[in-house]
Design an enzyme around this catalytic site. Structure first.
Site, PDB file in Angstrom:
ATOM      1  CG  ASP A  27      19.127  63.348  20.910  1.00  0.00           C
ATOM      2  OD1 ASP A  27      19.503  62.468  20.120  1.00  0.00           O
ATOM      3  OD2 ASP A  27      19.019  63.169  22.130  1.00  0.00           O
ATOM      4  CG  ASP A  77      28.479  69.237  32.879  1.00  0.00           C
ATOM      5  OD1 ASP A  77      28.023  68.574  33.834  1.00  0.00           O
ATOM      6  OD2 ASP A  77      28.110  70.390  32.634  1.00  0.00           O
TER       7      ASP A  77
END
Length: 1007
Positions: free
Chosen positions: A326, A706
């Site tokens: 990224d 998450d």
């Protein structure tokens, strides 16, 4: 015209039993059954109707029954006209309720829709491949019926070949092999895992003490509220509010642990059922590894993670590893290229000698006897050669890192002389590079290697990229286009595979039809390397992973913790589990209302409530199984009607992959075309106006994506499983110095606060579907409420110091009944902890470290997270805390003593100093007040020492290195010196013992 009585099958050559009335295209019974099973009742050549050879009334009735039995697998009601001779039977309609097998030649959604624009309006009464008076062609222009004929012939040849193999295998094997085969056959039908309940001797007393503690807590609060301290009313009121919050927090944490369980897997049974090697029936798995900045996340650590994945004990053709860069760093790309080359040596070495772990850095650094259980004569020689190769590989990686420390002004240049596309990490195109795989390089033994793919998604100014969650969603789409494995296993770049059979452990749950039907993910516990022996700052999180997660496993499953998790891909797409009730057919086929109009049916109140609950749930608008109830054409229309493109984005290739429940990519797919499509699905604007990050994939809106992603899955009715192999599946690294550890906890707490302030807060989200269990909801509420405990905790930790300095106390004079409640509360707290240690198997030191860091994190990182989250919501301010390094060390656990000053350290330092001063002032006041003040002093000092002992690891971190004077010595030296100084002043030994006589008194006496 009646076909001849004896005519060969046009597909396989056997005797035909039916032929087309128009063109005499004949089929045998087997080919006719296969054709009908796929939803085709008309001639594949001309679209005419079939009739039985030697057509008579009974023959045609037999032919109709053949079609009727086969057509039970068709999606829509099909009209099958049956013509007879004189006295022919009327037209029979055979309705079907199951999905067809699908087309051999896959047609994209756009082509399929365009091909159907000119069809008759009553398309639902026709087979998806019927065409009257015309011949349908595939994409290459070849008639579809010829493709079918060829495929039928291939199937016949395969059947004949398999029959020959079966005959060859019919020879009776030796007795020993028969016994082994019988054992394997028995194992193949055994369950792949089992639940090991906690012994009732351990669990029953534990639950009884919890109930007792709850009762005592209620009586304690009754006493505290009904007995105010008017002399210190403000302190008393503050303490009562804090204690009530602590009681509420304890309930949220305790009751989700009501049904703890253990699990056991049987990998040998998995192999017996699905086989091993090239012909294995094991499901493919896509690994995801994410990294951002190679200067903060060393490429060597990421490379070890990738190497451990490539060497995992699983069929190589079923493993693919996707690395998300990224930060678009050329350093990551080059290091991955070096890693792919080194993997050609490392992977066969690991599999040849069953190496554990399969990350070279951690394997070679083990302080064990590496000759143990390695009896192969060439092992020592090859190990030394491999270690030498790995050291050379490290030198090359470190050279790349050293080169990358200073970026050239003109940017990085690739070997071919062109500029690196990712020179600007915030403005660059999408990049994909396949290093290993079917068409890539093989290992040095000539064997195929798992696929390794480098991915860097497109980034442009003005677009929201959503950090890690956005990167993971990009990998979901890329992998769906290139490999489309039904399962996804994601790892952080610093978490390597410690157990090469970890994937098999997960498949024992996922591929077990009795267990994995409604399982969205299998979560493994996090284990860490490089933690100091005493685990000063509770980096291992033993209480959470070995106590709380086992408790959740007995409910609806553990929470997703961001790494070491194996997902079912369909669950990430927002689909509900198979047990989700199907929507009524009428609500799905509303697109065909023009051809089958119906009256508006009045719905009952129960149905309206049911539909409203489903809408409130905001889950998938249909069950995946429901899609399989339609043939290819109807499925295409359904895709258009349900606006799949609005949900998944403008990629027909990706949308089709989402409908493949068992994964896979068409064999006819062109690799270059797939790469172009993969580049398209990682473009920065692909997610615009779609459901990505809202209902599909990793959910956006929090830095702890998450927790949010797992919560959404559980709300849809999925459940998760906690897998704890004997050998830890994965291991990672954790920050062990005080400042970095607090900032890690700060980020987690900030994510919880963001969820609390969002629409996905478990306090009010997800009630409509009724699929989230209440104790599971309590656990999620606890995960988003715990940072707010910092507010009463800070106040409560300051109370003992204030009481010591002011001479007041928050508790009135104790009566006998009050003493019983206080003792009962302390005893129940101790018993709960002891019994929890008993059934969980964790050590008392791990439990105590967890208690200490609960206080340390609560008065520092959690406090800052609450204020930062509130400021971010109200004013849009994103506060950053700067960290300045003061010292460093290269020795073992040298980072433990690294001190970095940060504002997060201010509150706990203030509380610590305040309580130390309070203890000294309390002793001083007691010495001046006489013996009657020592009783109240004991309670105040005990309270203050409770705070100091919980903050002791924090104090030790402030003091620095181990080889200096121990912190406890310094602490007690200061306290004892202060107390003895006060005693010295009180006794005043240098003043004479003679008393001064008052003359007036003397005169009075004399008088």
């Amino acid at each position: 015209m009646e076909p001849p009585a004896a005519q060969p099958c046009a597909a396989c050559g056997d005797d035909a039993c039916a032929a087309c009335r128009a063109c005499s295209y004949a089929l045998c019974r087997a080919c006719l059954d296969e054709d009908a099973a796929e939803g085709r009742t008309t001639c594949a050549r001309c679209g005419g109707e079939y009739a039985a050879i030697g057509a008579g009334g009974s023959s045609n009735r037999m032919f109709a029954s053949i079609l009727g039995e086969a057509m039970l697998t068709c999606a829509w009601p099909l009209s099958v006209p049956v013509h007879g001779n004189e006295g022919a039977e009327p037209e029979e309609e055979v309705e079907s309720h199951h999905a067809a097998g699908g087309l051999r030649e896959r047609v994209t959604m756009g082509i399929h829709l365009s091909d159907r624009q000119d069809e008759v309006s009553h398309a639902r009464t026709m087979s998806s491949l019927s065409g009257i008076g015309s011949e349908l062609n595939d994409e290459s222009g070849k008639p579809i019926w010829k493709n079918r004929v060829e495929s039928w012939k291939e199937k016949k040849n395969e059947k004949k070949a398999s029959a020959k193999k079966a005959a060859a295998k019919a020879q009776p094997p030796p007795v020993e092999e028969q016994v082994m085969d019988e054992k394997d056959l028995t194992d193949a039908y055994e369950p792949l895992s089992r639940i090991i309940p906690i012994s009732k001797n351990k669990l029953t007393p534990y639950r009884a003490v919890i109930i007792m503690r709850l009762i005592v807590l209620g009586l304690f609060f009754h006493y505290r509220i009904t007995n105010p301290v008017y002399s210190a009313f403000g302190l008393w009121m503050t303490s009562v509010i804090c204690e009530i919050w602590f009681g509420f927090s304890w309930i949220l944490d305790q009751f989700p642990k009501w049904y703890p369980i253990n699990r056991e897997t049987y990998v040998d049974r998995l192999i017996a059922r699905y086989g091993d090697g090239e012909d294995s029936g094991l499901a493919p798995v896509d690994f995801f590894v994410s990294t951002v900045d190679p200067l903060k996340e060393p490429p060597l650590i990421t490379a070890n993670t990738v190497l451990s994945i490539l060497a995992v004990d699983y069929p190589v053709e079923k493993i693919s590893c996707y690395v998300s860069d990224d930060g678009s760093a050329m350093l990551t790309f080059e290091s991955l290229a070096e890693t792919a080359e080194f993997a050609r040596k490392w992977v066969p070495f690991c599999k040849k000698y069953a190496i554990e772990p399969r990350a070279p850095e951690f394997y070679f650094s083990q302080k064990i006897d590496y000759l143990k259980d390695k009896i192969h004569p060439s092992f020592v020689k090859e190990r030394r050669a491999m270690k030498r190769d790995y050291e050379e590989y490290k030198v090359r990686i470190n050279a790349l890192v050293a080169k990358a420390q200073k970026t050239p002004e003109e940017g990085w240049i690739m070997q071919d002389g062109t500029p690196w596309p990712g020179n600007n990490p915030r403005d660059h195109p999408g990049m994909i590079q396949v290093f290993l795989g079917e068409t890539g390089a093989r290992d040095f033994d000539g064997n195929e290697l798992p696929r390794l793919v480098y991915v860097s998604r497109e980034k442009r100014p003005g677009y929201q990229h959503h950090k890690k969650a956005g990167a993971m969603n990009a990998l979901v789409r890329v992998s769906a286009v290139l490999t489309n494995a039904p399962y996804i296993l994601n790892l952080d770049c610093d978490h390597y595979v410690n157990n090469s059979k970890a994937v098999r452990e997960a498949m024992c749950f996922m591929m077990d039809p009795t267990v994995g039907r409604d399982v969205c993910y299998v979560q493994f516990p996090q284990r860490f390397d490089g933690i100091d022996r005493s685990d000063r700052y509770a980096n291992r999180n033993v209480v959470f992973f070995d106590v709380n997660m086992k408790g959740l496993d007995g409910l609806q499953g553990p929470v997703y913790v961001g790494t070491g998790c194996c997902f079912y891909r369909q669950a990430l797409y927002g689909y509900g589990p198979p047990s989700l009730p199907a929507l009524p057919k009428s609500s799905i086929c509303s697109w065909c209302c023009c051809c089958c109009p119906k009256k508006k049916v009045e719905r009952s109140e129960r149905e309206i409530n049911r539909d409203s609950r489903r809408e409130d749930l905001e889950s998938a608008i249909f069950n995946l199984r429901e899609i399989d109830n339609y043939d290819e054409y109807e499925r295409s229309m359904l895709i258009s009607q349900m606006s799949f493109e609005k949900s998944f984005g403008l990629s027909s290739v990706f949308i089709e992959s989402t409908l493949m429940e068992n994964g896979g990519v068409p064999e006819s797919a062109n690799p270059s075309t797939l790469i172009k499509e993969a580049i398209h699905v990682i473009s920065c604007g692909y997610e615009e106006k779609t459901e990505w990050g809202k209902e599909i994939g990793w959910i956006y809106g929090s830095v702890t994506e998450d927790i949010l992603t797992g919560f959404k899955m559980h709300c849809r009715g999925w459940r998760s499983i906690y897998c704890m192999p004997v050998r830890p599946a994965f291991k990672g690294s954790a920050p062990i110095n005080l400042s970095d550890r607090l900032h890690q906890v700060l980020r987690w707490a900030l994510g919880s606060v963001e969820i609390f302030l969002s629409r996905h807060c478990p306090l009010w989200y997800g009630y409509g579907g009724g699929r989230l269990k209440w104790l599971q909801r309590l656990s999620y509420i606890n995960t988003i409420v715990y940072p707010f405990t910092s507010l009463p905790l800070v106040a409560y930790c300051c109370l003992p110091a204030i009481c010591l300095l002011t001479g007041k106390f928050i508790i009135p004079t104790l009566s006998n009944a009050a003493t019983i409640w206080f003792l009962g509360l302390f005893i129940s707290i101790i018993l709960t902890s002891v019994l929890e240690l008993r059934w969980s198997g964790i050590g008392i030191e791990d439990w105590w470290r967890n208690e200490q860091f609960w206080v340390i994190g609560g008065v520092s990182a959690h406090l800052f997270a609450v204020f930062q989250g509130i400021l971010k919501m109200i004013a849009g301010l994103d506060t950053n805390f700067t960290v300045t390094a003061k010292a460093t060390d290269d020795t073992e656990f040298g980072e433990l003593y690294l001190f970095k000053w940060t504002t997060v350290l201010i509150p706990p330092t203030t509380i610590l100093v305040l309580n130390l001063v309070g203890v000294v002032a309390g002793f001083s006041a007691a010495l001046n007040s006489g013996y009657e003040s020592w009783g109240p002093l004991f309670g105040k000092v005990f309270f203050a020492m409770w705070v100091i002992m919980h903050l002791y690891p924090f104090l030790k971190g402030l003091m620095g290195r181990q080889n200096r004077t121990p912190t406890i010595v310094v602490l007690w030296s200061v306290l004892l010196a202060s107390v003895f100084s006060l005693l010295w002043v009180k006794i005043d030994p240098f003043v004479g013992g003679t008393e001064t006589v008052n003359p007036n008194n003397c005169n009075t006496v004399i008088c």
